[in-house]
Design an enzyme around this catalytic site. Structure first.
Site, PDB file in Angstrom:
ATOM      1  N   PHE A   1       0.859  -1.193   0.000  1.00  0.00           N
ATOM      2  CA  PHE A   1       0.000   0.000   0.000  1.00  0.00           C
ATOM      3  C   PHE A   1       0.892   1.239   0.000  1.00  0.00           C
ATOM      4  O   PHE A   1       1.764   1.395   0.851  1.00  0.00           O
ATOM      5  CB  PHE A   1      -0.913   0.011   1.230  1.00  0.00           C
ATOM      6  CG  PHE A   1      -1.832   1.204   1.268  1.00  0.00           C
ATOM      7  CD1 PHE A   1      -2.983   1.227   0.495  1.00  0.00           C
ATOM      8  CD2 PHE A   1      -1.531   2.314   2.054  1.00  0.00           C
ATOM      9  CE1 PHE A   1      -3.840   2.335   0.508  1.00  0.00           C
ATOM     10  CE2 PHE A   1      -2.371   3.429   2.083  1.00  0.00           C
ATOM     11  CZ  PHE A   1      -3.527   3.436   1.298  1.00  0.00           C
TER      12      PHE A   1
ATOM     13  N   TYR B   1       0.983   5.508   0.076  1.00  0.00           N
ATOM     14  CA  TYR B   1       0.155   6.669   0.459  1.00  0.00           C
ATOM     15  C   TYR B   1       0.882   7.993   0.199  1.00  0.00           C
ATOM     16  O   TYR B   1       0.312   9.065   0.409  1.00  0.00           O
ATOM     17  CB  TYR B   1      -0.216   6.579   1.963  1.00  0.00           C
ATOM     18  CG  TYR B   1       1.014   6.489   2.846  1.00  0.00           C
ATOM     19  CD1 TYR B   1       1.585   5.241   3.128  1.00  0.00           C
ATOM     20  CD2 TYR B   1       1.638   7.632   3.332  1.00  0.00           C
ATOM     21  CE1 TYR B   1       2.735   5.150   3.901  1.00  0.00           C
ATOM     22  CE2 TYR B   1       2.785   7.540   4.106  1.00  0.00           C
ATOM     23  CZ  TYR B   1       3.320   6.306   4.386  1.00  0.00           C
ATOM     24  OH  TYR B   1       4.473   6.229   5.133  1.00  0.00           O
ATOM     25  N   GLY B   2       2.138   7.914  -0.228  1.00  0.00           N
ATOM     26  CA  GLY B   2       2.909   9.141  -0.491  1.00  0.00           C
ATOM     27  C   GLY B   2       3.421   9.093  -1.921  1.00  0.00           C
ATOM     28  O   GLY B   2       2.630   8.914  -2.856  1.00  0.00           O
ATOM     29  N   SER B   3       4.733   9.200  -2.068  1.00  0.00           N
ATOM     30  CA  SER B   3       5.275   9.181  -3.431  1.00  0.00           C
ATOM     31  C   SER B   3       5.015   7.841  -4.112  1.00  0.00           C
ATOM     32  O   SER B   3       5.037   7.760  -5.347  1.00  0.00           O
ATOM     33  CB  SER B   3       6.774   9.486  -3.417  1.00  0.00           C
ATOM     34  OG  SER B   3       7.470   8.468  -2.746  1.00  0.00           O
TER      35      SER B   3
ATOM     36  N   GLU C   1      13.177   3.645   0.309  1.00  0.00           N
ATOM     37  CA  GLU C   1      12.514   4.100   1.539  1.00  0.00           C
ATOM     38  C   GLU C   1      13.447   4.010   2.761  1.00  0.00           C
ATOM     39  O   GLU C   1      12.972   3.956   3.889  1.00  0.00           O
ATOM     40  CB  GLU C   1      11.251   3.249   1.781  1.00  0.00           C
ATOM     41  CG  GLU C   1      10.251   3.259   0.642  1.00  0.00           C
ATOM     42  CD  GLU C   1       9.625   4.631   0.391  1.00  0.00           C
ATOM     43  OE1 GLU C   1       9.370   5.370   1.347  1.00  0.00           O
ATOM     44  OE2 GLU C   1       9.430   4.981  -0.796  1.00  0.00           O
TER      45      GLU C   1
END
Ligand code: SIN
Length: 200
Positions: A23, A25-27, A101
């Site tokens: 999942f 939610y940002g980049s 990340e």
């Protein structure tokens, strides 16, 4: 600089998943530089997106860190879902993603909710308040200002904000925190334009 990539390698046994869903939610919503088998709009519950994580490697530098999003636990009575994109991926992509990340994000397991009401256990990257790059809460004004001033190897920090806000609109998702910072940034930029025009 922090590097969570080695720690992430040992966090889950990826062979135990029939299918691996990630999942974003940002980049990870708009910068899809990894192969995927399918992608579906989805959401998670119990988490809020916040520009509270420092970026020293993508949208800032060690000297001038930018701000990128992470998730914080939602308040008890907040049932607003956090919208994003779910990708079905093969285990190999995590070598690249763990590196991307690495500035404080750890892989966690999470329940991903799909539009048809079904739910699947998947993975998500979260940078919690204990990681050294965590910047924490600040006013909308200060966050917008820091984003405006920062850039790094992946580009302008403002581009991260604008692309995220735009992708949320495409998903029909409302995120007051992101939209407020975007509005403040647009306002700051308009004022700068005005100043530079009058200075001519
Ligand atoms: C994500 O997009 O899911 C993680 C945060 C980021 O890389 O911006």
């Amino acid at each position: 600089m922090i590097d969570t990539s080695n720690e992430n390698k040992d966090r889950q046994d990826l062979t135990q998943f029939d299918e691996i869903w990630l999942f974003g939610y940002g980049s990870l919503i708009y910068k899809v530089d990894f192969p995927f088998i399918e992608k579906i709009q989805a959401c998670i519950n119990g988490w809020q997106r916040r520009f509270w994580q420092g970026s020293h490697d993508h949208r800032g530098t060690p000297e001038q860190p930018g701000r990128v999003v992470t998730l914080i636990p939602a308040k008890k009575d907040d049932i607003t879902p956090c919208h994003g994109m779910a990708y079905r991926v093969s285990p190999e992509v995590f070598e690249h993603l763990d590196h991307r990340e690495k500035n404080g994000y750890l892989r966690h397991e999470i329940a991903i909710e799909f539009k048809d009401g079904s739910s699947k256990q998947g993975l998500i990257y979260i940078a919690d308040e204990k990681n050294p790059a965590f910047l924490g809460e600040a006013s909308v004004e200060d966050i917008a200002n820091q984003i405006l001033m920062s850039r790094g190897p992946s580009g302008e920090n403002s581009e991260y904000l604008f692309k995220l806000a735009q992708s949320l609109r495409v998903l029909n998702a409302v995120d007051h925190h992101v939209f407020e910072i975007e509005a403040r940034m647009n306002n700051d930029l308009r004022n700068c334009t005005y100043l530079s025009e009058t200075a001519k």
